[in-house]
Design a protein around this motif. Structure first.
Motif, PDB file in Angstrom:
ATOM      1  N   ARG A   1       0.818  -1.214   0.000  1.00 49.07           N
ATOM      2  CA  ARG A   1       0.000   0.000   0.000  1.00 49.07           C
ATOM      3  C   ARG A   1       0.853   1.265   0.000  1.00 49.07           C
ATOM      4  NH1 ARG A   1      -2.393   3.402   3.736  1.00 49.07           N
ATOM      5  NH2 ARG A   1      -1.368   2.379   5.495  1.00 49.07           N
ATOM      6  N   GLY A   2       2.113   1.126   0.371  1.00 51.05           N
ATOM      7  CA  GLY A   2       2.968   2.303   0.493  1.00 51.05           C
ATOM      8  C   GLY A   2       2.635   3.115   1.726  1.00 51.05           C
ATOM      9  N   ALA A   3       2.429   2.437   2.862  1.00 51.28           N
ATOM     10  CA  ALA A   3       2.070   3.113   4.109  1.00 51.28           C
ATOM     11  C   ALA A   3       3.095   4.186   4.449  1.00 51.28           C
ATOM     12  CB  ALA A   3       1.980   2.095   5.243  1.00 51.28           C
ATOM     13  N   ARG A   4       2.613   5.367   4.822  1.00 50.42           N
ATOM     14  CA  ARG A   4       3.522   6.487   5.058  1.00 50.42           C
ATOM     15  C   ARG A   4       4.120   6.485   6.457  1.00 50.42           C
ATOM     16  NH1 ARG A   4      -1.165  11.097   4.522  1.00 50.42           N
ATOM     17  NH2 ARG A   4      -2.254  10.755   6.503  1.00 50.42           N
ATOM     18  N   HIS A   5       3.502   5.748   7.387  1.00 49.02           N
ATOM     19  CA  HIS A   5       4.043   5.654   8.745  1.00 49.02           C
ATOM     20  C   HIS A   5       4.294   4.193   9.089  1.00 49.02           C
ATOM     21  CE1 HIS A   5       3.239   9.829   9.552  1.00 49.02           C
ATOM     22  NE2 HIS A   5       1.938   9.684   9.469  1.00 49.02           N
ATOM     23  N   ARG A   6       5.352   3.965   9.858  1.00 47.30           N
ATOM     24  CA  ARG A   6       5.596   2.676  10.501  1.00 47.30           C
ATOM     25  C   ARG A   6       6.061   3.001  11.913  1.00 47.30           C
ATOM     26  NH1 ARG A   6       6.704  -2.056   7.574  1.00 47.30           N
ATOM     27  NH2 ARG A   6       6.130  -1.889   5.366  1.00 47.30           N
ATOM     28  N   TYR A   7       5.107   3.071  12.818  1.00 51.52           N
ATOM     29  CA  TYR A   7       5.454   3.448  14.185  1.00 51.52           C
ATOM     30  C   TYR A   7       6.202   2.338  14.919  1.00 51.52           C
ATOM     31  CZ  TYR A   7       2.389   7.477  13.623  1.00 51.52           C
ATOM     32  OH  TYR A   7       1.821   8.653  13.197  1.00 51.52           O
ATOM     33  N   GLY A   8       5.978   1.113  14.519  1.00 56.21           N
ATOM     34  CA  GLY A   8       6.634  -0.008  15.173  1.00 56.21           C
ATOM     35  C   GLY A   8       5.886  -1.287  14.883  1.00 56.21           C
ATOM     36  N   ARG A   9       6.319  -2.346  15.539  1.00 57.68           N
ATOM     37  CA  ARG A   9       5.761  -3.675  15.316  1.00 57.68           C
ATOM     38  C   ARG A   9       5.216  -4.255  16.617  1.00 57.68           C
ATOM     39  NH1 ARG A   9       7.860  -6.361  10.617  1.00 57.68           N
ATOM     40  NH2 ARG A   9       9.149  -4.926   9.393  1.00 57.68           N
ATOM     41  N   ILE A  10       4.129  -4.983  16.499  1.00 54.66           N
ATOM     42  CA  ILE A  10       3.671  -5.810  17.613  1.00 54.66           C
ATOM     43  C   ILE A  10       4.339  -7.161  17.444  1.00 54.66           C
ATOM     44  CG2 ILE A  10       1.698  -6.920  18.710  1.00 54.66           C
ATOM     45  CD1 ILE A  10       0.011  -4.553  17.894  1.00 54.66           C
ATOM     46  N   ALA A  11       5.286  -7.441  18.333  1.00 52.13           N
ATOM     47  CA  ALA A  11       6.145  -8.610  18.181  1.00 52.13           C
ATOM     48  C   ALA A  11       5.660  -9.814  18.971  1.00 52.13           C
ATOM     49  CB  ALA A  11       7.574  -8.259  18.608  1.00 52.13           C
ATOM     50  N   GLY A  12       4.871  -9.594  20.009  1.00 57.06           N
ATOM     51  CA  GLY A  12       4.405 -10.711  20.826  1.00 57.06           C
ATOM     52  C   GLY A  12       3.221 -10.313  21.679  1.00 57.06           C
ATOM     53  N   TYR A  13       2.378 -11.276  21.959  1.00 57.42           N
ATOM     54  CA  TYR A  13       1.195 -11.036  22.792  1.00 57.42           C
ATOM     55  C   TYR A  13       0.826 -12.339  23.486  1.00 57.42           C
ATOM     56  CZ  TYR A  13      -3.790 -11.154  23.871  1.00 57.42           C
ATOM     57  OH  TYR A  13      -4.988 -11.354  24.489  1.00 57.42           O
ATOM     58  N   ALA A  14       0.342 -12.228  24.719  1.00 55.68           N
ATOM     59  CA  ALA A  14      -0.156 -13.404  25.438  1.00 55.68           C
ATOM     60  C   ALA A  14      -1.118 -12.952  26.525  1.00 55.68           C
ATOM     61  CB  ALA A  14       0.988 -14.205  26.061  1.00 55.68           C
ATOM     62  N   ALA A  15      -2.003 -13.854  26.930  1.00 53.41           N
ATOM     63  CA  ALA A  15      -2.968 -13.581  27.995  1.00 53.41           C
ATOM     64  C   ALA A  15      -3.079 -14.808  28.888  1.00 53.41           C
ATOM     65  CB  ALA A  15      -4.325 -13.221  27.414  1.00 53.41           C
ATOM     66  N   THR A  16      -3.281 -14.565  30.169  1.00 51.33           N
ATOM     67  CA  THR A  16      -3.488 -15.642  31.135  1.00 51.33           C
ATOM     68  C   THR A  16      -4.637 -15.255  32.060  1.00 51.33           C
ATOM     69  OG1 THR A  16      -1.893 -14.707  32.702  1.00 51.33           O
ATOM     70  CG2 THR A  16      -1.054 -16.333  31.120  1.00 51.33           C
ATOM     71  N   PHE A  17      -5.039 -16.204  32.881  1.00 47.09           N
ATOM     72  CA  PHE A  17      -6.106 -15.954  33.848  1.00 47.09           C
ATOM     73  C   PHE A  17      -5.622 -16.392  35.221  1.00 47.09           C
ATOM     74  CE2 PHE A  17     -10.343 -16.451  35.766  1.00 47.09           C
ATOM     75  CZ  PHE A  17     -10.911 -15.251  35.359  1.00 47.09           C
ATOM     76  N   ASP A  18      -5.935 -15.606  36.238  1.00 45.75           N
ATOM     77  CA  ASP A  18      -5.467 -15.896  37.592  1.00 45.75           C
ATOM     78  C   ASP A  18      -6.272 -17.004  38.260  1.00 45.75           C
ATOM     79  OD1 ASP A  18      -3.415 -14.103  37.604  1.00 45.75           O
ATOM     80  OD2 ASP A  18      -4.545 -12.495  38.554  1.00 45.75           O
ATOM     81  N   PRO A  19      -5.669 -17.685  39.229  1.00 49.79           N
ATOM     82  CA  PRO A  19      -6.412 -18.661  40.029  1.00 49.79           C
ATOM     83  C   PRO A  19      -7.523 -17.978  40.817  1.00 49.79           C
ATOM     84  CG  PRO A  19      -4.037 -18.877  40.363  1.00 49.79           C
ATOM     85  CD  PRO A  19      -4.256 -17.600  39.629  1.00 49.79           C
TER      86      PRO A  19
END
Length: 407
Positions: free
Chosen positions: A249-267
């Motif tokens: 697309r020729g994006a004019r901005h690249r602020y950064g990358r989302i490199a990793g994500y995770a979610a957990t639930f507490d006891p």
């Protein structure tokens, strides 16, 4: 670091107590300008907590057509404007993308509480014929996703996350999954807040809100005198694209990358088992193929209560060691924005990486020594390549997200 990380941030729309637009927000955040003060949107005098992080200069009529105003809550109006700004920042115009080319994923802790409060008041005072037909959807926690999709004609995959504060990261994580499944672009994040008596009472029920009357003393996470949090309103929406789609697309901005994500639930409460926040952080780093030693800064959840602060400090110590990484909580200037807070943290982290400056945690004058955190209380200029953002939602939700520079 992973070379397969393919999610880039190409547009941002930020509405926060610290500023309208990401540039104003960043400027005020960097200079430590707190926006916490007495509630003005309703009479908070009868309540034990009377402070909030409000957006002072947002006038919906200046940004939205009049036909939208009767059918939208204050929160949704802000979300619509954030979507306008994010898409414009990314250089995306309505109708420019393929019909199903852009998805929408938002998060909210409750929905249009202020709208619902007003209509319940009409029902009580005037009768059912005075209740707006828009009440059927304006209160709904998924309303921002729907209204944004309609406004911009976005017919790609849509979703709504309801994990309280953690939702601001979960929405981005869900959007990233859509990109990995072949979707070229997703608008994602959260704008949240409930500045009305109904929403206020709901928050007070948790007993976590600060009852301090001095704005400089009310919300001090990790401080010796920490005694609760201050709520706020606002959030951020981000345009996420696959790396390939952004290049094509020729994006004019690249602020950064989302490199990793995770979610957990507490006891369950009372089980005696510790929080799973550290597991979420470690899993996010593992997905990013990064070690804890490669993290340059942590944007903390910063709950503001002694017990929750201690649990987060323990998780950080487990992962990084004592004083092993700079930790900051710029939300001390805005209050906790429910789901909107972590989305603002992500935007702030991306700007921090770009500028090479860690923004400060304000109002914390006596960090608790037992936490052994390297808490950043004045702006710190250091080389930055990777940030870890943490968020916890009431009820046991934990989320962690890793962002890196544009590369």
């Amino acid at each position: 670091m992973s070379t397969g990380t393919d999610t880039v941030v190409t547009g941002m729309g930020v509405l926060a107590p610290t500023g309208l637009g990401h540039d104003a927000h960043w400027e005020n955040t960097l200079r430590g300008a707190s926006a916490i003060g007495p509630v003005t949107r309703f009479d908070a005098g009868p309540y034990p907590s009377r402070l909030a992080g409000e957006i002072a200069d947002f006038v919906a009529e200046e940004h939205l057509p009049s036909r939208l105003l009767p059918q939208t809550d204050h929160m949704t109006r802000m979300a619509l404007v954030a979507s306008d700004w994010a898409l414009a920042d990314a250089g995306v115009e309505a109708g420019q993308m393929p019909e199903y080319g852009v998805g929408v994923v938002t998060a909210a802790s409750a929905g249009g509480f202020e709208f619902g409060h007003r209509e319940l008041q009409n029902l009580w005072d005037r009768g059912p014929e005075y209740v707006s037909a828009y009440q059927s959807f304006a209160w709904f926690y998924a309303v921002n996703t729907g209204q944004i999709s309609i406004r911009h004609g976005l017919r790609g995959p849509a979703g709504a996350m309801v994990t309280e504060q953690a939702g601001g990261l979960d929405a981005l994580g869900q959007a990233r999954r859509q990109l990995r499944g072949g979707q070229p672009m997703v608008l994602a994040g959260a704008v949240d807040g409930s500045p009305c008596p109904w929403g206020w009472v709901a928050r007070l029920s948790s007993s976590r809100m600060s009852r301090e009357s001095d704005p400089a003393r009310a919300y001090r996470p990790f401080d010796t005198d920490a005694a609760g949090y201050v709520p706020g309103e606002g959030g951020a929406l981000l345009v996420l694209e696959s790396d390939e789609a952004a290049r094509t697309r020729g994006a004019r901005h690249r602020y950064g990358r989302i490199a990793g994500y995770a979610a957990t639930f507490d006891p369950p409460p009372g089980s005696g088992r510790p929080t799973n926040l550290a597991r979420a952080a470690r899993a996010a780093l593992d997905e990013a193929e990064l070690t804890p030693g490669e993290v340059d800064v942590v944007f903390a959840d910063a709950a503001g209560t002694p017990e929750e602060d201690a649990a987060e400090a323990d998780a950080l110590r487990c992962l990084f060691g004592s004083r092993g990484v700079p930790v900051t909580a710029p939300k001390t200037m805005t209050g906790r924005l429910s789901a909107g807070g972590p989305a603002v943290d992500v935007a702030t982290a991306l700007m921090s990486l770009r500028a090479g400056v860690i923004p400060p945690t304000v109002h914390v004058s006596r960090p608790l020594p037992d936490h052994t955190l390297d808490l950043v209380t004045t702006p710190r200029r250091v080389p930055l390549a990777t940030a870890l953002i943490l968020a916890r939602g009431q009820g046991g939700f934990n989320s962690a997200l890793v962002v890196t520079g544009p590369g």
